[in-house]
Motif scaffolding. Sequence first.
Motif, PDB file in Angstrom:
ATOM      1  N   PRO A 105       1.248 -17.964  -3.078  1.00  0.00           N
ATOM      2  CA  PRO A 105       0.495 -16.726  -2.852  1.00  0.00           C
ATOM      3  C   PRO A 105       0.802 -16.138  -1.478  1.00  0.00           C
ATOM      4  CG  PRO A 105      -0.929 -18.540  -3.581  1.00  0.00           C
ATOM      5  CD  PRO A 105       0.378 -19.140  -3.214  1.00  0.00           C
ATOM      6  N   ALA A 106       0.679 -14.837  -1.372  1.00  0.00           N
ATOM      7  CA  ALA A 106       0.869 -14.144  -0.091  1.00  0.00           C
ATOM      8  C   ALA A 106      -0.470 -14.174   0.646  1.00  0.00           C
ATOM      9  CB  ALA A 106       1.357 -12.715  -0.322  1.00  0.00           C
ATOM     10  N   TYR A 107      -0.754 -15.321   1.287  1.00  0.00           N
ATOM     11  CA  TYR A 107      -2.081 -15.516   1.880  1.00  0.00           C
ATOM     12  C   TYR A 107      -2.407 -14.465   2.937  1.00  0.00           C
ATOM     13  CZ  TYR A 107      -2.133 -20.101  -0.384  1.00  0.00           C
ATOM     14  OH  TYR A 107      -2.115 -21.109  -1.305  1.00  0.00           O
ATOM     15  N   LYS A 108      -1.414 -14.094   3.743  1.00  0.00           N
ATOM     16  CA  LYS A 108      -1.688 -13.155   4.829  1.00  0.00           C
ATOM     17  C   LYS A 108      -2.037 -11.765   4.314  1.00  0.00           C
ATOM     18  CE  LYS A 108       1.292 -15.514   8.184  1.00  0.00           C
ATOM     19  NZ  LYS A 108       2.448 -15.372   9.112  1.00  0.00           N
ATOM     20  N   ALA A 109      -1.653 -11.477   3.098  1.00  0.00           N
ATOM     21  CA  ALA A 109      -1.899 -10.132   2.570  1.00  0.00           C
ATOM     22  C   ALA A 109      -3.308  -9.970   2.022  1.00  0.00           C
ATOM     23  CB  ALA A 109      -0.881  -9.814   1.469  1.00  0.00           C
ATOM     24  N   PHE A 110      -3.987 -11.059   1.689  1.00  0.00           N
ATOM     25  CA  PHE A 110      -5.282 -10.936   1.027  1.00  0.00           C
ATOM     26  C   PHE A 110      -6.368 -10.350   1.936  1.00  0.00           C
ATOM     27  CE2 PHE A 110      -3.286 -14.030  -1.854  1.00  0.00           C
ATOM     28  CZ  PHE A 110      -3.515 -13.380  -3.049  1.00  0.00           C
ATOM     29  N   PRO A 111      -6.531 -10.795   3.205  1.00  0.00           N
ATOM     30  CA  PRO A 111      -7.545 -10.122   4.047  1.00  0.00           C
ATOM     31  C   PRO A 111      -7.268  -8.638   4.226  1.00  0.00           C
ATOM     32  CG  PRO A 111      -6.893 -12.227   5.013  1.00  0.00           C
ATOM     33  CD  PRO A 111      -5.947 -11.966   3.895  1.00  0.00           C
ATOM     34  N   THR A 112      -6.001  -8.273   4.377  1.00  0.00           N
ATOM     35  CA  THR A 112      -5.669  -6.849   4.504  1.00  0.00           C
ATOM     36  C   THR A 112      -5.983  -6.106   3.221  1.00  0.00           C
ATOM     37  OG1 THR A 112      -3.902  -7.433   6.061  1.00  0.00           O
ATOM     38  CG2 THR A 112      -3.838  -5.238   5.086  1.00  0.00           C
ATOM     39  N   LEU A 113      -5.683  -6.730   2.085  1.00  0.00           N
ATOM     40  CA  LEU A 113      -6.001  -6.103   0.797  1.00  0.00           C
ATOM     41  C   LEU A 113      -7.499  -5.945   0.621  1.00  0.00           C
ATOM     42  CD1 LEU A 113      -5.062  -5.102  -1.995  1.00  0.00           C
ATOM     43  CD2 LEU A 113      -5.159  -7.485  -2.780  1.00  0.00           C
ATOM     44  N   ALA A 114      -8.258  -6.927   1.075  1.00  0.00           N
ATOM     45  CA  ALA A 114      -9.712  -6.841   0.928  1.00  0.00           C
ATOM     46  C   ALA A 114     -10.297  -5.679   1.717  1.00  0.00           C
ATOM     47  CB  ALA A 114     -10.358  -8.153   1.369  1.00  0.00           C
ATOM     48  N   ALA A 115      -9.743  -5.396   2.899  1.00  0.00           N
ATOM     49  CA  ALA A 115     -10.255  -4.306   3.747  1.00  0.00           C
ATOM     50  C   ALA A 115      -9.519  -2.999   3.520  1.00  0.00           C
ATOM     51  CB  ALA A 115     -10.148  -4.710   5.215  1.00  0.00           C
ATOM     52  N   SER A 116      -8.719  -2.904   2.458  1.00  0.00           N
ATOM     53  CA  SER A 116      -7.966  -1.679   2.205  1.00  0.00           C
ATOM     54  C   SER A 116      -8.891  -0.574   1.699  1.00  0.00           C
ATOM     55  CB  SER A 116      -6.860  -1.956   1.187  1.00  0.00           C
ATOM     56  OG  SER A 116      -7.413  -2.367  -0.056  1.00  0.00           O
ATOM     57  N   ASP A 117      -8.392   0.642   1.790  1.00  0.00           N
ATOM     58  CA  ASP A 117      -9.200   1.794   1.381  1.00  0.00           C
ATOM     59  C   ASP A 117      -9.486   1.772  -0.115  1.00  0.00           C
ATOM     60  OD1 ASP A 117      -9.105   2.588   3.984  1.00  0.00           O
ATOM     61  OD2 ASP A 117      -7.561   4.119   3.701  1.00  0.00           O
ATOM     62  N   GLY A 118      -8.546   1.279  -0.909  1.00  0.00           N
ATOM     63  CA  GLY A 118      -8.767   1.261  -2.345  1.00  0.00           C
ATOM     64  C   GLY A 118      -9.939   0.376  -2.747  1.00  0.00           C
ATOM     65  N   VAL A 119     -10.009  -0.834  -2.166  1.00  0.00           N
ATOM     66  CA  VAL A 119     -11.112  -1.744  -2.478  1.00  0.00           C
ATOM     67  C   VAL A 119     -12.434  -1.190  -1.963  1.00  0.00           C
ATOM     68  CG1 VAL A 119     -11.991  -4.075  -2.142  1.00  0.00           C
ATOM     69  CG2 VAL A 119      -9.552  -3.716  -2.463  1.00  0.00           C
ATOM     70  N   LEU A 120     -12.439  -0.703  -0.725  1.00  0.00           N
ATOM     71  CA  LEU A 120     -13.677  -0.169  -0.151  1.00  0.00           C
ATOM     72  C   LEU A 120     -14.134   1.079  -0.898  1.00  0.00           C
ATOM     73  CD1 LEU A 120     -13.021  -0.652   3.676  1.00  0.00           C
ATOM     74  CD2 LEU A 120     -14.198  -2.169   2.068  1.00  0.00           C
ATOM     75  N   GLN A 121     -13.209   1.894  -1.364  1.00  0.00           N
ATOM     76  CA  GLN A 121     -13.593   3.086  -2.117  1.00  0.00           C
ATOM     77  C   GLN A 121     -14.279   2.704  -3.427  1.00  0.00           C
ATOM     78  OE1 GLN A 121     -13.322   6.244  -1.010  1.00  0.00           O
ATOM     79  NE2 GLN A 121     -14.394   6.917  -2.872  1.00  0.00           N
ATOM     80  N   SER A 122     -13.782   1.642  -4.075  1.00  0.00           N
ATOM     81  CA  SER A 122     -14.452   1.183  -5.299  1.00  0.00           C
ATOM     82  C   SER A 122     -15.842   0.656  -5.004  1.00  0.00           C
ATOM     83  CB  SER A 122     -13.605   0.102  -5.965  1.00  0.00           C
ATOM     84  OG  SER A 122     -13.495  -1.043  -5.135  1.00  0.00           O
ATOM     85  N   VAL A 123     -16.053   0.044  -3.821  1.00  0.00           N
ATOM     86  CA  VAL A 123     -17.390  -0.403  -3.422  1.00  0.00           C
ATOM     87  C   VAL A 123     -18.304   0.801  -3.207  1.00  0.00           C
ATOM     88  CG1 VAL A 123     -18.708  -1.650  -1.669  1.00  0.00           C
ATOM     89  CG2 VAL A 123     -16.497  -2.529  -2.424  1.00  0.00           C
ATOM     90  N   LEU A 124     -17.768   1.846  -2.564  1.00  0.00           N
ATOM     91  CA  LEU A 124     -18.555   3.065  -2.359  1.00  0.00           C
ATOM     92  C   LEU A 124     -19.018   3.657  -3.685  1.00  0.00           C
ATOM     93  CD1 LEU A 124     -16.577   4.919   0.465  1.00  0.00           C
ATOM     94  CD2 LEU A 124     -18.841   3.907   0.649  1.00  0.00           C
TER      95      LEU A 124
END
Length: 449
Positions: A105-124
């Motif tokens: 897995p690309a471990y370093k990419a997961f925290p960045t993916l979690a804080a990305s605009d796409g994920v946060l927009q879905s939370v909004l």
Amino acid sequence: MAVAGAAAEGVGRAAGVGGGVEPLPQLQKWRIAVEEEIDLREYVEVLIRYWRWIVGLALVAAVTAFIVSLLLPPTYEASAVVIITQPRYQMQFDPRFEAVEEWTPAYKAFPTLAASDGVLQSVLETYTPSPEAHIEEWTLGTLSGMVEATSEGDPSLVVLKVRSRSSEDAAAIANVWADRFATLGNSIYGETAEDVAFFEGQVVQAEQALNEADAALIEFQARNQASIVNAQLKSCRQTQADYLADQRTIAYIVQDIQGLRDQLAQRPGDRPTSLADDLTALFLQVKAFNAQAAAPIQLQINSAESLSNKSLAEQIVFLDDLVNILQAKSSEIDERLAELEPQILALQEQLQEINTESDRLARARDLARETYMALARKLEEARIAAQEENRVLQVGSYAAVPEEPVSPRKLLNTAVAGTLGLMLGVFGVFAVEWWRGEEETGGQGDRER
């Protein structure tokens, strides 16, 4: 230290003026030692003299920080944990769809993916905060300032932290964030319903292509004349072989006749032929006839006398006539072979075209069938993988409603403010004492002048 330096300078000047010579090296060393000497008693006396100011300033700073901490609204922090796992097994129904043996897995990419605009927009779009959160505008910028995604030293974990003035909202936002992040991550790194829909569409197209290939092959077989053309070609080739064999036989007979003629020409022409000559000529004639007949001819001789009562000259003429007949027959065979050659070539071309079309349609049918079977197997694999509970990203722990706020920290703020006030007081009294010392030194210098 300043007084000692001044005294040293006075002694140096006195030695230079009175004696008219440079100061001694021992005097210079004594002066440097006096200047470098540090008297800590002066600093201690300054601290004792101004201790009330120092302590007072520290108390004022600590009390102020404590009061401000009491006035600030509390902030709560909730944390959800998402675990990054590896698949327990990898399905491979078709060897042409090769599965990755070692999945990293690309471990370093997961925290960045979690804080990305796409994920946060879905939370909004999914969650609306309560009035207790005191959020004036529920925007992407507001949510970005409230959240933080870290690995906490373990790359297989992603800790999602949310801060809010409402403890219930902090926990709810963290849980929604964890769910949306796990869903998006699994859609990227795992099999999803979208993959199943994709392969279903591909299977439908492959099945349609297979049906069209089968129909084209059936239609071709309905008009396939390969066997007929092949039989005609074999017949023509056999006829050609027969003609060539006859032509070769005629050539041999002509050679034999020419040999017999040459032998008879060496004898007197008025002499009658012998039985051997007649038999040889008859044999050649029969052989020439057998080259054109379907069944061989057999002769039976009962007398040893001459068969034809011909002279040698008449026998030579007969042989020449036989040669002419055989050469005419050979020329006729050449014409028939010339007529037969384009027929054979045309049949070969026609047969090759039929075979080529048959091979092309068969390959298209086989390719369509293999494609359909491979996609059908991959579709079943995707369906099973989409139903598998063990995904790449799983919510390991949902956030609970925090009971205690994380800020403001009253005791910590008070201690830090008191420490800063104490340090500021110490530096302040030393600055005041230094300023006063400079003023006294300047006034004393003026009085001496």
